[in-house]
Design a protein around this motif. Structure first.
Motif, PDB file in Angstrom:
ATOM      1  N   ALA A 113       0.837  -1.209   0.000  1.00 58.63           N
ATOM      2  CA  ALA A 113       0.000   0.000   0.000  1.00 58.63           C
ATOM      3  C   ALA A 113       0.871   1.258   0.000  1.00 58.63           C
ATOM      4  CB  ALA A 113      -0.933  -0.004   1.209  1.00 58.63           C
ATOM      5  N   LEU A 114       1.895   1.293   0.863  1.00 61.90           N
ATOM      6  CA  LEU A 114       2.729   2.500   0.950  1.00 61.90           C
ATOM      7  C   LEU A 114       3.635   2.633  -0.256  1.00 61.90           C
ATOM      8  CD1 LEU A 114       3.636   2.660   4.751  1.00 61.90           C
ATOM      9  CD2 LEU A 114       1.862   3.908   3.510  1.00 61.90           C
ATOM     10  N   ALA A 115       4.084   1.508  -0.820  1.00 67.17           N
ATOM     11  CA  ALA A 115       4.943   1.576  -2.017  1.00 67.17           C
ATOM     12  C   ALA A 115       4.148   2.152  -3.178  1.00 67.17           C
ATOM     13  CB  ALA A 115       5.490   0.195  -2.366  1.00 67.17           C
ATOM     14  N   SER A 116       2.865   1.754  -3.314  1.00 62.54           N
ATOM     15  CA  SER A 116       2.122   2.292  -4.450  1.00 62.54           C
ATOM     16  C   SER A 116       1.747   3.755  -4.209  1.00 62.54           C
ATOM     17  CB  SER A 116       0.903   1.429  -4.788  1.00 62.54           C
ATOM     18  OG  SER A 116      -0.095   1.615  -3.845  1.00 62.54           O
ATOM     19  N   GLU A 117       1.678   4.158  -2.955  1.00 61.03           N
ATOM     20  CA  GLU A 117       1.371   5.569  -2.655  1.00 61.03           C
ATOM     21  C   GLU A 117       2.592   6.464  -2.867  1.00 61.03           C
ATOM     22  OE1 GLU A 117      -0.521   6.338   1.287  1.00 61.03           O
ATOM     23  OE2 GLU A 117       1.163   7.704   1.545  1.00 61.03           O
ATOM     24  N   THR A 118       3.768   5.976  -2.455  1.00 60.63           N
ATOM     25  CA  THR A 118       4.943   6.859  -2.375  1.00 60.63           C
ATOM     26  C   THR A 118       6.004   6.555  -3.430  1.00 60.63           C
ATOM     27  OG1 THR A 118       6.096   5.331  -0.905  1.00 60.63           O
ATOM     28  CG2 THR A 118       4.688   6.996   0.146  1.00 60.63           C
ATOM     29  N   GLY A 119       5.959   5.371  -4.042  1.00 64.13           N
ATOM     30  CA  GLY A 119       7.021   4.978  -4.978  1.00 64.13           C
ATOM     31  C   GLY A 119       8.249   4.438  -4.260  1.00 64.13           C
ATOM     32  N   LYS A 120       8.251   4.489  -2.933  1.00 64.87           N
ATOM     33  CA  LYS A 120       9.396   3.952  -2.186  1.00 64.87           C
ATOM     34  C   LYS A 120       9.364   2.431  -2.197  1.00 64.87           C
ATOM     35  CE  LYS A 120      10.845   5.516   1.650  1.00 64.87           C
ATOM     36  NZ  LYS A 120      11.104   6.095   2.987  1.00 64.87           N
ATOM     37  N   ARG A 121      10.494   1.827  -1.984  1.00 61.54           N
ATOM     38  CA  ARG A 121      10.523   0.358  -1.937  1.00 61.54           C
ATOM     39  C   ARG A 121      11.094  -0.196  -0.629  1.00 61.54           C
ATOM     40  NH1 ARG A 121       9.038  -1.950  -6.428  1.00 61.54           N
ATOM     41  NH2 ARG A 121       9.181  -0.837  -8.398  1.00 61.54           N
ATOM     42  N   GLU A 122      11.759   0.688   0.138  1.00 59.04           N
ATOM     43  CA  GLU A 122      12.398   0.247   1.397  1.00 59.04           C
ATOM     44  C   GLU A 122      11.682   0.927   2.546  1.00 59.04           C
ATOM     45  OE1 GLU A 122      15.412  -1.481   1.557  1.00 59.04           O
ATOM     46  OE2 GLU A 122      15.669  -1.599  -0.633  1.00 59.04           O
ATOM     47  N   PHE A 123      11.342   0.177   3.569  1.00 61.59           N
ATOM     48  CA  PHE A 123      10.591   0.743   4.686  1.00 61.59           C
ATOM     49  C   PHE A 123      11.144   0.262   6.027  1.00 61.59           C
ATOM     50  CE2 PHE A 123       7.780   0.636   1.067  1.00 61.59           C
ATOM     51  CZ  PHE A 123       7.199   1.895   1.092  1.00 61.59           C
ATOM     52  N   THR A 124      11.036   1.137   7.018  1.00 60.34           N
ATOM     53  CA  THR A 124      11.345   0.763   8.399  1.00 60.34           C
ATOM     54  C   THR A 124      10.130   1.142   9.230  1.00 60.34           C
ATOM     55  OG1 THR A 124      13.673   1.261   8.032  1.00 60.34           O
ATOM     56  CG2 THR A 124      12.969   1.074  10.313  1.00 60.34           C
ATOM     57  N   PHE A 125       9.600   0.170   9.955  1.00 55.23           N
ATOM     58  CA  PHE A 125       8.395   0.397  10.741  1.00 55.23           C
ATOM     59  C   PHE A 125       8.660   0.113  12.218  1.00 55.23           C
ATOM     60  CE2 PHE A 125       6.702  -1.289   6.632  1.00 55.23           C
ATOM     61  CZ  PHE A 125       6.119  -0.118   6.191  1.00 55.23           C
ATOM     62  N   GLU A 126       7.846   0.747  13.058  1.00 52.64           N
ATOM     63  CA  GLU A 126       7.852   0.407  14.479  1.00 52.64           C
ATOM     64  C   GLU A 126       6.533  -0.290  14.817  1.00 52.64           C
ATOM     65  OE1 GLU A 126       8.204   2.402  18.935  1.00 52.64           O
ATOM     66  OE2 GLU A 126       7.740   3.688  17.230  1.00 52.64           O
ATOM     67  N   THR A 127       6.610  -1.376  15.603  1.00 53.72           N
ATOM     68  CA  THR A 127       5.410  -2.015  16.162  1.00 53.72           C
ATOM     69  C   THR A 127       5.628  -2.091  17.678  1.00 53.72           C
ATOM     70  OG1 THR A 127       6.277  -4.256  16.175  1.00 53.72           O
ATOM     71  CG2 THR A 127       5.273  -3.516  14.117  1.00 53.72           C
ATOM     72  N   ILE A 128       4.637  -2.584  18.414  1.00 52.72           N
ATOM     73  CA  ILE A 128       4.864  -2.681  19.864  1.00 52.72           C
ATOM     74  C   ILE A 128       5.973  -3.683  20.187  1.00 52.72           C
ATOM     75  CG2 ILE A 128       2.646  -1.831  20.749  1.00 52.72           C
ATOM     76  CD1 ILE A 128       1.750  -4.771  21.007  1.00 52.72           C
ATOM     77  N   ALA A 129       6.332  -4.543  19.205  1.00 49.77           N
ATOM     78  CA  ALA A 129       7.404  -5.518  19.451  1.00 49.77           C
ATOM     79  C   ALA A 129       8.769  -4.988  19.034  1.00 49.77           C
ATOM     80  CB  ALA A 129       7.105  -6.821  18.708  1.00 49.77           C
ATOM     81  N   GLY A 130       8.841  -3.809  18.407  1.00 49.42           N
ATOM     82  CA  GLY A 130      10.145  -3.263  18.021  1.00 49.42           C
ATOM     83  C   GLY A 130      10.160  -2.781  16.579  1.00 49.42           C
ATOM     84  N   ILE A 131      11.374  -2.784  15.999  1.00 45.63           N
ATOM     85  CA  ILE A 131      11.575  -2.226  14.659  1.00 45.63           C
ATOM     86  C   ILE A 131      11.614  -3.349  13.623  1.00 45.63           C
ATOM     87  CG2 ILE A 131      13.223  -0.919  13.228  1.00 45.63           C
ATOM     88  CD1 ILE A 131      11.973   0.790  15.399  1.00 45.63           C
ATOM     89  N   LEU A 132      10.968  -3.125  12.491  1.00 47.43           N
ATOM     90  CA  LEU A 132      10.956  -4.093  11.381  1.00 47.43           C
ATOM     91  C   LEU A 132      11.351  -3.364  10.107  1.00 47.43           C
ATOM     92  CD1 LEU A 132       7.501  -5.939  11.564  1.00 47.43           C
ATOM     93  CD2 LEU A 132       9.737  -6.875  12.107  1.00 47.43           C
ATOM     94  N   THR A 133      12.137  -4.023   9.264  1.00 50.53           N
ATOM     95  CA  THR A 133      12.402  -3.427   7.953  1.00 50.53           C
ATOM     96  C   THR A 133      11.794  -4.326   6.883  1.00 50.53           C
ATOM     97  OG1 THR A 133      14.515  -4.559   7.732  1.00 50.53           O
ATOM     98  CG2 THR A 133      14.554  -2.365   8.711  1.00 50.53           C
ATOM     99  N   ALA A 134      11.494  -3.730   5.726  1.00 52.80           N
ATOM    100  CA  ALA A 134      10.860  -4.493   4.653  1.00 52.80           C
ATOM    101  C   ALA A 134      11.182  -3.841   3.330  1.00 52.80           C
ATOM    102  CB  ALA A 134       9.344  -4.500   4.861  1.00 52.80           C
ATOM    103  N   HIS A 135      11.173  -4.645   2.263  1.00 55.97           N
ATOM    104  CA  HIS A 135      11.326  -4.036   0.945  1.00 55.97           C
ATOM    105  C   HIS A 135      10.538  -4.783  -0.112  1.00 55.97           C
ATOM    106  CE1 HIS A 135      14.692  -6.919   0.932  1.00 55.97           C
ATOM    107  NE2 HIS A 135      14.528  -6.966  -0.363  1.00 55.97           N
ATOM    108  N   GLU A 136      10.128  -4.008  -1.122  1.00 58.81           N
ATOM    109  CA  GLU A 136       9.391  -4.581  -2.252  1.00 58.81           C
ATOM    110  C   GLU A 136      10.382  -4.857  -3.372  1.00 58.81           C
ATOM    111  OE1 GLU A 136       5.127  -3.472  -4.118  1.00 58.81           O
ATOM    112  OE2 GLU A 136       6.733  -2.123  -4.717  1.00 58.81           O
ATOM    113  N   HIS A 137      10.308  -6.059  -3.958  1.00 58.79           N
ATOM    114  CA  HIS A 137      11.197  -6.435  -5.065  1.00 58.79           C
ATOM    115  C   HIS A 137      10.578  -5.968  -6.383  1.00 58.79           C
ATOM    116  CE1 HIS A 137      13.557  -9.148  -2.450  1.00 58.79           C
ATOM    117  NE2 HIS A 137      12.398  -9.385  -1.860  1.00 58.79           N
ATOM    118  N   PRO A 138      11.399  -5.867  -7.443  1.00 57.56           N
ATOM    119  CA  PRO A 138      10.869  -5.436  -8.753  1.00 57.56           C
ATOM    120  C   PRO A 138       9.720  -6.326  -9.249  1.00 57.56           C
ATOM    121  CG  PRO A 138      13.261  -5.395  -8.763  1.00 57.56           C
ATOM    122  CD  PRO A 138      12.860  -5.997  -7.448  1.00 57.56           C
ATOM    123  N   ASP A 139       9.706  -7.608  -8.889  1.00 59.46           N
ATOM    124  CA  ASP A 139       8.616  -8.494  -9.353  1.00 59.46           C
ATOM    125  C   ASP A 139       7.365  -8.381  -8.479  1.00 59.46           C
ATOM    126  OD1 ASP A 139       9.343  -9.759  -7.005  1.00 59.46           O
ATOM    127  OD2 ASP A 139       9.883 -11.663  -7.933  1.00 59.46           O
ATOM    128  N   GLY A 140       7.376  -7.469  -7.482  1.00 60.02           N
ATOM    129  CA  GLY A 140       6.197  -7.251  -6.646  1.00 60.02           C
ATOM    130  C   GLY A 140       6.195  -8.070  -5.366  1.00 60.02           C
TER     131      GLY A 140
END
Ligand SMILES: N[C@H](CCC[C@H](N)C(=O)O)C(=O)O
Length: 297
Positions: A86-113
């Motif tokens: 959802a955020l990649a299609s909104e922003t064009g970004k592919r790399e993300f760092t999120f916070e949850t109550i359990a800590g920090i998570l990173t994620a990325h979208e690959h060119p194939d989706g």
């Protein structure tokens, strides 16, 4: 009535996810709203991923995770992939760092989706899962269900991926077990003071596991990403598999890699279904008239 928030109904391998845009607001989604959305067949879900404004400058967002019974979860692998899409299609970004109550998570979208989420390090200490009593070897704990002398399921591995998991190893087709009956009993067993996600795992090769999960707070689901991670690390740690496995859940395959740095990487798809707006206090909702974008805002 609270001002409406935008949402996207999505799924991660059939794990039913609502991605809600709570950025720029101070309210939170109330349990009653979650329960109401779950009771409507069009918005029935397993988890809501509520995107809030970041609480830390080094993250994109704070993500609150709500199960369909209105309780909070620490992590949700399939839901994180939906948030990334959802955020990649909104922003064009592919790399993300999120916070949850359990800590920090990173994620990325690959060119194939496909989307990879770094689910962090697994934890195996009984106090961290948590269990109600000491078990020094969590590769196999004493717990069984069914007749005492012929248990149907027994001796699960237990692990935390931020949230509690028990994995029962079986050597037959996972569909032959009545997980709908045993799941709620095991989820609420006194050995799990914070309840637990309950999985049945069949190791089919050194690199493949078939898995079904009864989720804490959500029941039977078509996919549970954190359970796929917990079963992969538990299979490797008990010598059943290598550290990279394909975990096939009812919704399809997830690739799980337990990296040398101890982090668990989960890779799989996410799918957008429709968008709408809802009241975070009551769950009253409506579908957007036009469905032009695949973002959440
Ligand atoms: N579906 C999620 C897990 C939700 C966990 C939740 N049921 C709990 O721990 O309470 C996943 O893909 O990881």
């Amino acid at each position: 009535m609270a001002e409406r928030a935008q949402f996207a109904k999505m799924n991660g391998l059939g794990n039913e996810i609502i991605v809600a845009d709570m950025r720029g607001r101070v309210d939170h989604i109330l349990p009653a709203a979650a329960i109401a959305l779950d009771h409507d067949s069009a918005t029935k879900f397993d988890q809501i991923m509520a995107i809030h404004a970041p609480r830390r400058p080094d993250t994109e967002a704070f993500i609150e995770i709500i199960n369909s019974d209105g309780t909070q979860a620490q992590t949700c692998g399939n839901g994180m992939r939906c948030v990334v899409q959802a955020l990649a299609s909104e922003t064009g970004k592919r790399e993300f760092t999120f916070e949850t109550i359990a800590g920090i998570l990173t994620a990325h979208e690959h060119p194939d989706g496909l989307i990879s989420v770094d689910m962090g390090k697994p934890r195996f200490d009984w106090q961290e899962i948590p269990l109600a009593e000491p078990f020094h070897d969590t590769r196999q704990i004493e717990l069984q269900i069914g007749p005492i002398d012929a248990p149907v399921l027994h001796s699960p591995s237990v692990a935390s991926m931020g949230n509690p998991h028990a994995i029962f190893w079986v050597d037959q087709d996972v569909w032959t077990y009545d997980l709908e009956r045993f799941g709620p009993l095991l989820e609420n067993h006194p050995i799990f003071p914070e309840r637990a996600n309950i999985s049945i795992a069949h190791v089919t090769s050194r690199n493949a596991i078939t898995l079904r999960t009864w989720e804490r707070g959500a029941g039977l689901t078509r996919a549970c990403g954190s359970a796929a991670c917990a079963s992969a690390v538990s299979a490797a740690r008990t010598g059943r598999t290598e550290r990279t496995v394909t975990v096939t859940v009812p919704g399809g395959p997830l690739v799980i890699e337990w990296l040398e740095n101890d982090h668990v990487l989960m890779t799989g798809p996410a799918e957008w279904e429709f968008s709408g707006s809802f009241d975070p206090a009551t769950g009253a909702w409506q579908r957007d008239e036009s469905q032009p974008s695949q973002g959440v805002a």
